[in-house]
Design an enzyme around this catalytic site. Sequence first.
Site, PDB file in Angstrom:
ATOM      1  N   HIS A 195       0.855  -1.197  -0.070  1.00 45.24           N
ATOM      2  CA  HIS A 195      -0.035  -0.059  -0.005  1.00 45.24           C
ATOM      3  C   HIS A 195       1.006   1.356   0.092  1.00 45.24           C
ATOM      4  O   HIS A 195       2.121   1.255   0.205  1.00 45.24           O
ATOM      5  CB  HIS A 195      -1.037   0.003   1.352  1.00 45.24           C
ATOM      6  CG  HIS A 195      -0.096   0.011   2.544  1.00 45.24           C
ATOM      7  ND1 HIS A 195       0.504   1.065   2.910  1.00 45.24           N
ATOM      8  CD2 HIS A 195      -0.071  -0.961   3.454  1.00 45.24           C
ATOM      9  CE1 HIS A 195       0.925   0.718   4.271  1.00 45.24           C
ATOM     10  NE2 HIS A 195       0.632  -0.365   4.482  1.00 45.24           N
TER      11      HIS A 195
ATOM     12  N   ASP B 162      -1.053 -19.900  11.759  1.00 42.94           N
ATOM     13  CA  ASP B 162       0.190 -20.387  12.174  1.00 42.94           C
ATOM     14  C   ASP B 162       0.245 -20.228  13.724  1.00 42.94           C
ATOM     15  O   ASP B 162       0.459 -18.993  14.093  1.00 42.94           O
ATOM     16  CB  ASP B 162       1.402 -19.965  11.463  1.00 42.94           C
ATOM     17  CG  ASP B 162       2.819 -20.625  11.877  1.00 42.94           C
ATOM     18  OD1 ASP B 162       3.285 -20.669  12.882  1.00 42.94           O
ATOM     19  OD2 ASP B 162       3.258 -21.053  10.778  1.00 42.94           O
TER      20      ASP B 162
ATOM     21  N   SER C  66       2.868  -5.283   6.553  1.00 44.98           N
ATOM     22  CA  SER C  66       2.411  -4.831   5.209  1.00 44.98           C
ATOM     23  C   SER C  66       3.616  -4.809   4.270  1.00 44.98           C
ATOM     24  O   SER C  66       4.720  -4.585   4.565  1.00 44.98           O
ATOM     25  CB  SER C  66       1.974  -3.139   5.046  1.00 44.98           C
ATOM     26  OG  SER C  66       0.765  -3.090   6.028  1.00 44.98           O
TER      27      SER C  66
END
Length: 195
Positions: A23, A150, A165
């Site tokens: 992003h 996980d 991110s």
Amino acid sequence: MQHGVGTVTFYEPSSKTFGALGHGITDIDTEELINIASGEFVTTRILNITKGETGNPGKIQGTIENQKNIGKIYKNSRFGIYGTVDNIATLNLDTSKEMEVALREEIQTGKASIVCSLDNQKPQEYEIEIEKIYKENNYDNKSMQIKVTDKRLLEKTGGIIQGMSGSPVIQNGKFVGAVTHVLVNNPQERLRSIW
């Protein structure tokens, strides 16, 4: 000095370019993309991890003090930041991990993994589940929803947190996307982008 950190999504060796974050970098007040003419791409050292929980997205805090310059940033877009790598040795790449980019039609719901570094060591792979795919979404970077499965990652972070991110999403040995936006009400889930 502490800073937010982000993850390098890919490095393309023939052009010596990278993509990161999944992003764009936005102004904290206006939420608009910041116009970046140039910037530095540097290593970071992780100082602290705040686990995500309902209502709090959690975060990775790091420092750039005494770290190494890797390259230059030349573009900030809604799909991430891009640039060139000048000092490849600082990326500590495992060239045996080179992989193809999956076609959109190849991506399916089910098991997958993300790759990230949470302890100043080499990046590790963590299991996730691709829960939904938004194949018709061509206008922004939210093309799939994933859930962290996980146990190691859930213990360390509570799920996906700020700073992850850009973490690559891998399915069937191919690159299928990158972590983008956390769902604050459920940090185990996150929206992703398809590259």
